[in-house]
Design an enzyme around this catalytic site. Sequence first.
Site, PDB file in Angstrom:
ATOM      1  N   HIS A 190       6.567  -2.783  24.581  1.00 22.57           N
ATOM      2  CA  HIS A 190       6.655  -1.969  25.876  1.00 22.57           C
ATOM      3  C   HIS A 190       7.729  -0.925  25.632  1.00 22.57           C
ATOM      4  O   HIS A 190       8.808  -1.117  24.891  1.00 22.57           O
ATOM      5  CB  HIS A 190       7.119  -2.801  26.987  1.00 22.57           C
ATOM      6  CG  HIS A 190       7.197  -2.232  28.168  1.00 22.57           C
ATOM      7  ND1 HIS A 190       8.087  -1.273  28.406  1.00 22.57           N
ATOM      8  CD2 HIS A 190       6.293  -1.806  29.272  1.00 22.57           C
ATOM      9  CE1 HIS A 190       7.950  -0.830  29.828  1.00 22.57           C
ATOM     10  NE2 HIS A 190       6.808  -1.125  30.180  1.00 22.57           N
ATOM     11  N   ASP A 316       1.500  -1.387  36.080  1.00 24.82           N
ATOM     12  CA  ASP A 316       2.780  -1.154  35.572  1.00 24.82           C
ATOM     13  C   ASP A 316       3.565  -1.238  36.963  1.00 24.82           C
ATOM     14  O   ASP A 316       4.493  -0.567  37.212  1.00 24.82           O
ATOM     15  CB  ASP A 316       2.765   0.544  34.952  1.00 24.82           C
ATOM     16  CG  ASP A 316       3.988   0.413  34.027  1.00 24.82           C
ATOM     17  OD1 ASP A 316       4.638  -0.564  33.984  1.00 24.82           O
ATOM     18  OD2 ASP A 316       4.155   1.516  33.513  1.00 24.82           O
TER      19      ASP A 316
HETATM   20  C1  1DF Z   1       9.674   3.326  33.814  1.00 24.76           C
HETATM   21  C2  1DF Z   1       8.378   3.266  33.778  1.00 24.76           C
HETATM   22  C3  1DF Z   1      10.792   2.302  33.522  1.00 24.76           C
HETATM   23  C4  1DF Z   1       7.962   2.169  33.008  1.00 24.76           C
HETATM   24  C5  1DF Z   1       9.903   1.307  33.020  1.00 24.76           C
HETATM   25  O1  1DF Z   1      10.650   0.225  32.595  1.00 24.76           O
HETATM   26  C6  1DF Z   1       8.652   1.222  32.530  1.00 24.76           C
HETATM   27  C7  1DF Z   1      10.373   4.736  34.561  1.00 24.76           C
HETATM   28  C8  1DF Z   1      12.103   0.308  32.584  1.00 24.76           C
HETATM   29  O2  1DF Z   1       9.536   5.301  35.134  1.00 24.76           O
HETATM   30  O3  1DF Z   1      11.644   4.501  34.679  1.00 24.76           O
HETATM   31  O4  1DF Z   1       8.002   0.045  32.489  1.00 24.76           O
HETATM   32  N1  1DF Z   1       6.605   2.500  32.596  1.00 24.76           N
HETATM   33  O5  1DF Z   1       6.154   1.340  31.707  1.00 24.76           O
HETATM   34  O6  1DF Z   1       5.983   3.427  32.965  1.00 24.76           O
HETATM   35 MN    MN Z   2       5.811  -0.684  31.860  1.00 29.63          MN
END
Ligand code: 1DF
Ligand code: MN
Length: 359
Positions: A190, A316
């Site tokens: 991830h 998500d």
């Molecule tokens: C964000 C997006 C943060 C995702 C994430 O983990 C995350 C974000 C801290 O927008 O700050 O998993 N993502 O997978 O899109």
């Molecule tokens: Mn994510």
Amino acid sequence: MSTDPATPRTGGAQGYLRIATEEAFATPDLFDAWARTMERSDVDPGFAGLAGFYTTSQAERPRTIKRRLLDLGEERIADMDAAGIDRALLLLTAPGVQWLDPAEGVALAASTNDQLADACRRHPDRFSGLAAVAPQDPAAAAEELRRGVTQLGLHGGVINGHTQGRYLSDQEFWPIFEAAEDLDVPIYIHPTGLPRTMLQPFQEAGLDGAIYGFGVDTGLHLLRIITAGVFDRFPRLRIVVGHAGEALPFWLFRLDHMHAATVRAERYESMKPTQRTISEYMRENVYITTSGMAWEPAIRFCQQVLGADRVMYAMDYPYEYEVSEVRTHDDLDIDAETKRMLFQTNAERVFGLNATAQV
Ligand code: 1DF
Ligand code: MN
């Protein structure tokens, strides 16, 4: 819950269950550890930009996300009900324990996995999970993956990107891959905040996060794993990445061509011949999810170039919580069996959601 007929319902009446495969959670202990890390004089700027933001920001969006991350019960299940999500595969959110000192990271990964397993036991029909590990101690990480799968009933591992600037292509981390292959479980890679060496040109333009930087770094991470020969050493290893394969499917033609040319040119000590082409590893060892990429052309392109058996639905949550995006997937112009693979059966097969008893 809305009675709007367009609101997706749980229960599978549409011909498939909806399993969401990149759903984030956190624990109060993790936020406490992040807050302590923020106080260090040598705090990493990529860590500060991501974890520091969610730990301290008082803006509405990060506060809502933080509240939802911490809920492994009623609010999350109500949100799943309202979006028609039957099952969530839960992953410790980025950057997880990967910026902590090794001993603290190992201990926090274990206690987090215990709490996750408790939540899965309380809601066996709604939650499944992946084990978090602390790659900064590779042997302990391999052991925690084993404990998570064999004793806690978790379905694989999650690694939130690079570990303090080091990628899983480095052989020091390969005990984790060895354990995953031996246990026959996938590792979900991830995104996380960018490493210090990469951050500045992204961050100064506001592009380091989920908008773009995450995808660049995570695509790079998977490419490094492939070109380092990890899948030659561990041919049954399965890696999952989100966000429609972090753009790699779109690059496959050029990657194959230039990989072959670069190897032939004997240009880099680090780029030795591999047994297969990059696209072959992508079609044989890699699975992708549609997290944050609820877009028909991208999803169908991925199904076309990787195979419909390798593409899985993800929401998500809570970073992305849009009922309309569930509907986009429901409404894809693909046949009923392919849709069932996308939403349900691929995830059941890849993560062993039927085979492993919930304990
Ligand atoms: C964000 C997006 C943060 C995702 C994430 O983990 C995350 C974000 C801290 O927008 O700050 O998993 N993502 O997978 O899109
Ligand atoms: Mn994510």
